[in-house]
Design a protein around this motif. Sequence first.
Motif, PDB file in Angstrom:
ATOM      1  N   MET A 196      13.642  19.445   6.718  1.00  0.00           N
ATOM      2  CA  MET A 196      12.362  19.512   7.259  1.00  0.00           C
ATOM      3  C   MET A 196      11.947  20.127   7.896  1.00  0.00           C
ATOM      4  N   SER A 197      12.949  20.481   8.677  1.00  0.00           N
ATOM      5  CA  SER A 197      13.097  21.922   9.937  1.00  0.00           C
ATOM      6  C   SER A 197      13.100  22.721   9.120  1.00  0.00           C
ATOM      7  N   ALA A 252       6.008  21.638  20.416  1.00  0.00           N
ATOM      8  CA  ALA A 252       7.411  22.700  20.262  1.00  0.00           C
ATOM      9  C   ALA A 252       6.479  23.557  21.484  1.00  0.00           C
ATOM     10  N   GLY A 253       5.784  23.309  22.163  1.00  0.00           N
ATOM     11  CA  GLY A 253       5.099  24.557  23.261  1.00  0.00           C
ATOM     12  C   GLY A 253       5.463  24.008  24.190  1.00  0.00           C
ATOM     13  N   ASN A 305      16.381  24.205  19.334  1.00  0.00           N
ATOM     14  CA  ASN A 305      17.657  24.673  18.905  1.00  0.00           C
ATOM     15  C   ASN A 305      18.252  24.021  18.394  1.00  0.00           C
ATOM     16  N   ARG A 306      18.511  22.532  18.662  1.00  0.00           N
ATOM     17  CA  ARG A 306      19.421  21.767  19.364  1.00  0.00           C
ATOM     18  C   ARG A 306      18.667  20.719  17.948  1.00  0.00           C
ATOM     19  N   LEU A 307      17.495  20.305  17.786  1.00  0.00           N
ATOM     20  CA  LEU A 307      16.818  19.415  16.881  1.00  0.00           C
ATOM     21  C   LEU A 307      16.512  20.487  15.389  1.00  0.00           C
ATOM     22  N   THR A 308      16.475  21.210  15.050  1.00  0.00           N
ATOM     23  CA  THR A 308      15.903  22.474  14.246  1.00  0.00           C
ATOM     24  C   THR A 308      17.180  22.642  13.149  1.00  0.00           C
TER      25      THR A 308
END
Length: 314
Positions: free
Chosen positions: A42-43, A160-161, A169-172
């Motif tokens: 998804m990302s 995200a902001g 970075n860890r999630l996407t």
Amino acid sequence: MDRWRKTWCEYKLSGRGYYHLCSDGWKSGCLFYKDSQYAFGMSSMAICSLLFDVIIYAFELMPNHFHVILSGTGADCCKLFFYMKKRISARLKKDGYVSLPAEYGFKLIPIWNEQQLKNNLLYVARNPYEKHLSAPGGYPWGSGYLNYSPLSKLLKAEYAGNMSVRRINRLTGSRISLPGHWLINEDLGILPVSFVETSKVYKLFPVVKDYCTQLVKDYEAFARIALDIGEEIIFDEAETRDMVRQVLQNQFGGKQLRELEKDGKYRLIALLHTKFGLDVHAIARGVYLPETIVRQVLGSKDYGIRQFREAPQR
């Protein structure tokens, strides 16, 4: 140059327009085995909308393939596919699974008019339902649940902001800078409400009831698109009976099946095959006749497949 590379080079030369991008169905493995991989996918799709000059109107991530309805040049559509392929393959390898084969490819089908766009949007939204993965609009790994549903507003997510670069970075799995208003869910990745252009669906389907009815009832359009992209579509017994009712209503003046003479039943058999791609077994169940008779009709001189394929469409 092998056949696949030649085809991809032809895709790259295609001009700007609407397209249905469908990746190959990987028969010997899956693109996604677990939820974390789907979230990564998804990302990845979201990031594609930033990296390439495309607009994504709908997409669905299936276990062994994915669909995208988008606009852009053929070259940018190809870039999207190869970026997705690279990311998915790397994630599979990282998680201990077999990576995608080098020859894993896709089809890029041009969408020429508004009716085709409507049909393709419905086809993609229907895909999880067709594959028995969820009820219509209930699949989390795509954009179908955005249409006429408040679900996206109820999902827990953060802007995200408001998140650190390290956490994003860890999630996407990417260091790309995301728009601050994009929403990220810990378990679902970047939410499609952030990057999918849903206004096209609402413009083409201004009435929710029409959208939902066509989503589950437009069998002919689904069969035609499945044939174009080389995807198998399987209708259940209830759907087959509904197709019979549709044909009887539209082609036989609303007569009941029991009212048809032998000639009418044989023409019905041929229409069920040519319009919906139904096989002998499905047709036999739908018209309550033995498979041997259905097979004979489809192979006969008077009612055979060739005659009905060549007949002019009304």
